[in-house]
Write a protein that holds these residues in place. Structure first.
Motif, PDB file in Angstrom:
ATOM      1  N   CYS A  59      10.323   2.360   0.540  1.00 45.82           N
ATOM      2  CA  CYS A  59       9.422   1.352  -0.010  1.00 45.82           C
ATOM      3  C   CYS A  59       9.605   1.135  -1.507  1.00 45.82           C
ATOM      4  O   CYS A  59       9.006   0.227  -2.085  1.00 45.82           O
ATOM      5  N   LYS A  84       0.835  -1.208   0.000  1.00 41.63           N
ATOM      6  CA  LYS A  84       0.000   0.000   0.000  1.00 41.63           C
ATOM      7  C   LYS A  84       0.864   1.251   0.000  1.00 41.63           C
ATOM      8  O   LYS A  84       0.572   2.231  -0.694  1.00 41.63           O
ATOM      9  N   LYS A  85       1.932   1.194   0.798  1.00 38.85           N
ATOM     10  CA  LYS A  85       2.842   2.332   0.869  1.00 38.85           C
ATOM     11  C   LYS A  85       3.508   2.548  -0.489  1.00 38.85           C
ATOM     12  O   LYS A  85       3.691   3.678  -0.937  1.00 38.85           O
TER      13      LYS A  85
END
Length: 366
Positions: free
Chosen positions: A219, A185-186
C-alpha cells in the motif's frame, strides 16, 4: 355509495417510463409473465430480462418483481416491461450505499484513454481517472508523454481492478471510481508505523528521469531519487532497476505525501573508504579535471577529487578571479578540510606545480 364506487374503481393502466411492481404468474425460458394490479399483464423478455443483478435467473412464480414499463399494451395484450432499466435505478441506489459505506467492488476495465480507464457497473458507464489509480498501475512516464501514458493504460484492458465509488450522480449520469481510495486506510495505518532507517523490500512500479518508484507493504510507494540509486554518478536508473523487479531499500525520509528511499545506503560508501588514505594538511599530487565558477576540481586518484575554491585564486586587474589553471594541468595541492557528509575535500594550491618541479629537477641534474 361513494365509498362503494371508490372501491370498485379500476387502477389506471401502466404508462411507459413508469416503474411498476407485479406478481410473476409464469416463467418460460427467458419470458417472464407478470400480473400488474390484478388486471394488467406485462412481459419481460429478451435483452430486457438482463439486469446485472441476476433477477430473472433467480425469479420464481409467485414472487413480486419490480420493472419499468417501456411500451404500451401490444396486440397480444402485454405491456412490455424491462428489468434492465429498473436495474439502472437499483444500481444507482446501490452505488450511493457503497459510497457511504466505502464499500469496494471488483470491476473489469473495458477501455483506456489518455485521462484514465473506462469500465461499467450494471450497465452504467464509469471512469477511473489516472490520478485515482493505485501506485502499481499508475502510468509513470518521462515528460508526461500522452502517447506513452495511453500505451501503458491500454495494457490494463480486460483486467479486474478493485475500486471504491468516488462520485455517483445519477442526475448527471456521472460515475467515478477510485482504485487508490481503497488503500487509504491501510496506507494511513502503515504510514504511522513507518520510520526513517527502516529497511523495506518492494516491487519497482516505475522508472523516470529523476529516479525509481518502489511499492512496498502492498500500500506504500516511495521514491529512490537518482542521487540515491547508487554511489557515484548515476545518469540512467534503468541500469540499476527494471519495472516489476524486487528491490531492497532503506527509508531516509517520511512526509505525509512523500516517502524517500535509498538503495545505495544499504552498501558501504566507497568514497569514505577511499578518502581514508588522505589526511588534512597532507601535500599530494593531482590533475585538474574541471574548472568552473566555484573553482577548480582536482582529481587526487581514481575515486577521489577535491576542489580549490574560487576564493583561493588571486584577482586580476578587473577584480575578477584569476583562475590560471586548465583541464589537464598537474600540480601539488594541500589537503584542507575533509567533509565526509558532503563528500567534499577542500584543497589549496602549492606554489610549485608538478611540471615545474620536473623542470627544476632537470636543471639541478645538469
Amino acid at each position: 355509495m361513494a365509498a362503494l364506487l371508490a372501491e370498485d374503481q379500476t387502477p389506471p393502466p401502466p404508462k411507459p417510463g413508469e416503474p411498476v411492481t407485479g406478481k410473476i404468474v409464469s416463467i418460460s425460458g427467458n419470458r417472464i409473465i407478470v400480473e400488474i394490479d390484478g388486471i394488467y399483464t406485462g412481459i419481460i423478455a429478451g435483452r430486457e430480462a438482463a439486469d446485472g443483478f441476476g433477477t430473472a435467473k433467480n425469479a420464481m412464480v409467485g414472487d413480486d418483481i419490480s420493472s419499468y414499463v417501456v411500451e404500451d399494451e401490444n396486440s397480444e395484450g402485454y405491456y412490455i416491461l424491462s428489468l434492465r432499466k429498473a436495474s439502472r435505478e437499483k444500481a444507482w441506489v446501490k452505488l450511493g450505499e457503497m459510497k457511504t459505506n466505502s464499500e469496494a467492488v471488483e470491476i473489469t476495465i473495458r477501455e483506456a484513454n489518455k485521462g484514465g480507464l473506462m469500465t461499467d457497473f450494471n450497465g452504467i458507464r464509469a471512469f477511473i481517472p489516472v490520478s485515482q489509480l493505485a501506485p502499481e498501475h499508475y502510468p509513470r512516464v518521462n515528460g508526461a508523454n500522452s502517447s506513452e501514458i495511453l500505451s501503458k493504460l491500454q495494457k490494463f484492458v480486460g483486467e479486474k481492478f478493485t475500486v471504491q465509488v468516488l462520485t455517483a450522480e445519477p442526475d448527471e449520469n456521472k460515475l467515478i471510481f477510485s482504485e487508490k481510495a481503497g488503500l487509504s486506510k491501510k496506507r494511513e495505518a502503515a504510514m504511522r508505523k513507518l520510520k526513517t532507517g527502516d529497511k523495506i523490500k518492494g516491487k519497482v512500479t516505475g522508472i523516470v528521469n529523476f529516479g525509481v518508484f518502489v511499492m512496498f507493504n502492498n500500500c506504500l510507494e516511495g521514491l529512490v531519487h537518482l542521487s540515491e540509486v547508487a554511489w557515484g554518478k548515476v545518469s540512467d536508473a534503468t541500469s540499476y532497476a527494471r519495472v516489476g523487479e524486487e528491490k531492497e531499500a532503506i527509508v531516509i525520509g517520511v512526509e505525509p505525501d512523500k516517502i524517500s528511499l535509498s538503495m545505495k545506503r544499504l552498501t558501504t560508501d566507497p568514497w569514505l573508504e577511499n578518502v581514508e588514505k588522505f589526511a588534512e594538511g597532507e601535500v599530494v599530487a593531482g590533475e585538474v579535471e574541471r574548472v568552473g565558477s566555484l573553482g577548480a576540481i582536482v582529481k587526487l586518484d581514481k575515486n577521489i577529487s577535491g576542489i580549490i575554491p574560487i576564493a583561493k585564486f588571486g584577482k586580476n586587474a578587473e577584480g575578477e578571479p584569476n583562475v590560471d589553471l586548465e583541464v589537464g594541468d598537474k600540480l601539488k595541492v594541500t589537503i584542507g578540510k575533509i567533509n565526509p557528509d558532503e563528500h567534499r575535500i577542500e584543497l589549496s594550491r602549492e606554489s610549485v606545480t608538478v611540471e615545474e618541479e620536473k623542470k627544476e629537477t632537470k636543471k639541478a641534474e645538469k
